[in-house]
Motif scaffolding. Structure first.
Motif, PDB file in Angstrom:
ATOM      1  N   PHE A  75       1.215  -7.998  11.341  1.00 38.46           N
ATOM      2  CA  PHE A  75       1.564  -6.741  11.069  1.00 38.46           C
ATOM      3  C   PHE A  75       1.925  -6.279   9.502  1.00 38.46           C
ATOM      4  N   LEU A  76       2.923  -7.523   9.169  1.00 38.62           N
ATOM      5  CA  LEU A  76       3.456  -7.391   7.977  1.00 38.62           C
ATOM      6  C   LEU A  76       2.764  -7.723   7.088  1.00 38.62           C
ATOM      7  N   VAL A  77       1.872  -8.723   7.080  1.00 37.61           N
ATOM      8  CA  VAL A  77       0.687  -9.125   6.304  1.00 37.61           C
ATOM      9  C   VAL A  77      -0.117  -7.689   5.931  1.00 37.61           C
ATOM     10  N   TRP A  78      -0.382  -7.106   6.899  1.00 38.68           N
ATOM     11  CA  TRP A  78      -1.556  -5.721   6.998  1.00 38.68           C
ATOM     12  C   TRP A  78      -0.732  -4.481   6.095  1.00 38.68           C
ATOM     13  N   LEU A  79       0.680  -4.673   6.440  1.00 36.68           N
ATOM     14  CA  LEU A  79       1.417  -3.645   5.673  1.00 36.68           C
ATOM     15  C   LEU A  79       1.573  -3.814   4.343  1.00 36.68           C
ATOM     16  N   THR A  80       1.599  -5.167   3.856  1.00 34.09           N
ATOM     17  CA  THR A  80       2.099  -5.443   2.538  1.00 34.09           C
ATOM     18  C   THR A  80       0.775  -5.672   1.619  1.00 34.09           C
ATOM     19  N   THR A  81      -0.466  -5.356   2.191  1.00 32.85           N
ATOM     20  CA  THR A  81      -1.586  -5.936   1.598  1.00 32.85           C
ATOM     21  C   THR A  81      -2.523  -4.541   1.238  1.00 32.85           C
ATOM     22  N   VAL A  82      -2.619  -4.266  -0.012  1.00 31.66           N
ATOM     23  CA  VAL A  82      -3.280  -2.959  -0.702  1.00 31.66           C
ATOM     24  C   VAL A  82      -4.355  -3.564  -1.506  1.00 31.66           C
ATOM     25  N   HIS A  83      -5.391  -2.504  -1.592  1.00 29.73           N
ATOM     26  CA  HIS A  83      -6.499  -2.538  -2.614  1.00 29.73           C
ATOM     27  C   HIS A  83      -6.589  -1.399  -3.420  1.00 29.73           C
ATOM     28  N   ALA A  84      -6.728  -1.551  -4.348  1.00 29.26           N
ATOM     29  CA  ALA A  84      -6.984  -0.291  -5.357  1.00 29.26           C
ATOM     30  C   ALA A  84      -8.135  -0.305  -6.267  1.00 29.26           C
ATOM     31  N   GLY A  95       1.235 -10.134   0.608  1.00 28.99           N
ATOM     32  CA  GLY A  95       2.160 -10.921   0.614  1.00 28.99           C
ATOM     33  C   GLY A  95       3.474 -10.370   1.078  1.00 28.99           C
ATOM     34  N   ILE A  96       4.204 -11.299   1.999  1.00 29.83           N
ATOM     35  CA  ILE A  96       5.633 -10.733   2.295  1.00 29.83           C
ATOM     36  C   ILE A  96       6.696 -11.265   1.749  1.00 29.83           C
ATOM     37  N   VAL A  97       6.684 -12.468   1.507  1.00 25.57           N
ATOM     38  CA  VAL A  97       7.801 -12.922   0.679  1.00 25.57           C
ATOM     39  C   VAL A  97       7.419 -13.130  -0.926  1.00 25.57           C
ATOM     40  N   THR A  98       6.269 -14.075  -0.891  1.00 26.27           N
ATOM     41  CA  THR A  98       5.783 -14.126  -2.153  1.00 26.27           C
ATOM     42  C   THR A  98       4.521 -13.230  -2.477  1.00 26.27           C
ATOM     43  N   ARG A  99       4.843 -12.452  -3.416  1.00 28.43           N
ATOM     44  CA  ARG A  99       3.532 -11.457  -3.561  1.00 28.43           C
ATOM     45  C   ARG A  99       2.493 -11.951  -4.369  1.00 28.43           C
ATOM     46  N   ARG A 100       1.349 -11.773  -4.003  1.00 33.38           N
ATOM     47  CA  ARG A 100       0.297 -12.144  -5.003  1.00 33.38           C
ATOM     48  C   ARG A 100      -0.786 -11.276  -5.178  1.00 33.38           C
ATOM     49  N   GLY A 101      -1.374 -11.264  -6.496  1.00 32.95           N
ATOM     50  CA  GLY A 101      -1.994 -10.270  -6.889  1.00 32.95           C
ATOM     51  C   GLY A 101      -3.555 -10.591  -7.593  1.00 32.95           C
TER      52      GLY A 101
END
Length: 173
Positions: A75-84, A95-101
């Motif tokens: 759920f947290l992975v889903w919540l923190t993943t965005v595509h634009a 990413g939850i703890v480590t943000r990847r872009g």
């Protein structure tokens, strides 16, 4: 809007901002139900005395660990993943703890295709497969809501980018 305005460059316009369809959470919700059902069944079947009490506590601790790993984490992975998609690039952040872009300039996108399987059809979502002219080859974005409309909008954006906005109106040719 799912993506922060801080990620946009000056003059850049946000065209599409999305995250995975909530369909991606069905398996984690099912896992939650299964873990709770097992823990409740063990608690109901065993007495609350001695060794059976210890077994019940162990089962609840294992159920809690399973819920955290198989339900809360997805759920947290889903919540923190965005595509634009902007008028210049594809932006993905997760990413939850480590943000990847990952950013791909639209000028390097060579193909946008979709894949809609039998499970996706009732929900109107699917996978968006973006081929670019880089070492990465393709980027697959799963469970994108309204994937066909998204593909059409992106194709229009790419056409405007490569042919120029005047070509759409028939003025540039």
């Amino acid at each position: 809007m799912a993506i922060s305005k801080k990620l946009l460059n000056p003059g850049e316009r946000l065209i599409i901002s999305t995250r995975q369809h909530p369909k991606a959470l069905f398996v984690p919700i099912l896992a939650l139900i299964v873990f709770l059902a097992i823990a409740v069944a063990v608690q109901v079947k065993l007495d609350d005395t001695g060794f059976q009490h210890v077994v019940t506590l162990i089962v609840w601790v294992l159920a809690l660990i399973g819920i955290v790993w198989f339900t809360l984490r997805p759920f947290l992975v889903w919540l923190t993943t965005v595509h634009a998609f902007t008028d210049r690039r594809l932006i993905t952040r997760n990413g939850i703890v480590t943000r990847r872009g990952h950013d791909i300039p639209l000028a390097r996108v060579s193909d946008i295709s979709i894949e809609i399987n039998l499970m996706d059809r009732p929900f109107g979502c699917g996978s968006l497969i973006i081929a670019d002219a880089s070492t990465f080859g393709t980027v697959r974005l799963n469970d994108i809501p309204h994937v066909e409309a998204t593909q059409r909008q992106l194709n229009e954006l790419l056409y405007d980018l490569h042919a120029g906005p005047d070509a759409r109106r028939g003025e540039g040719v």
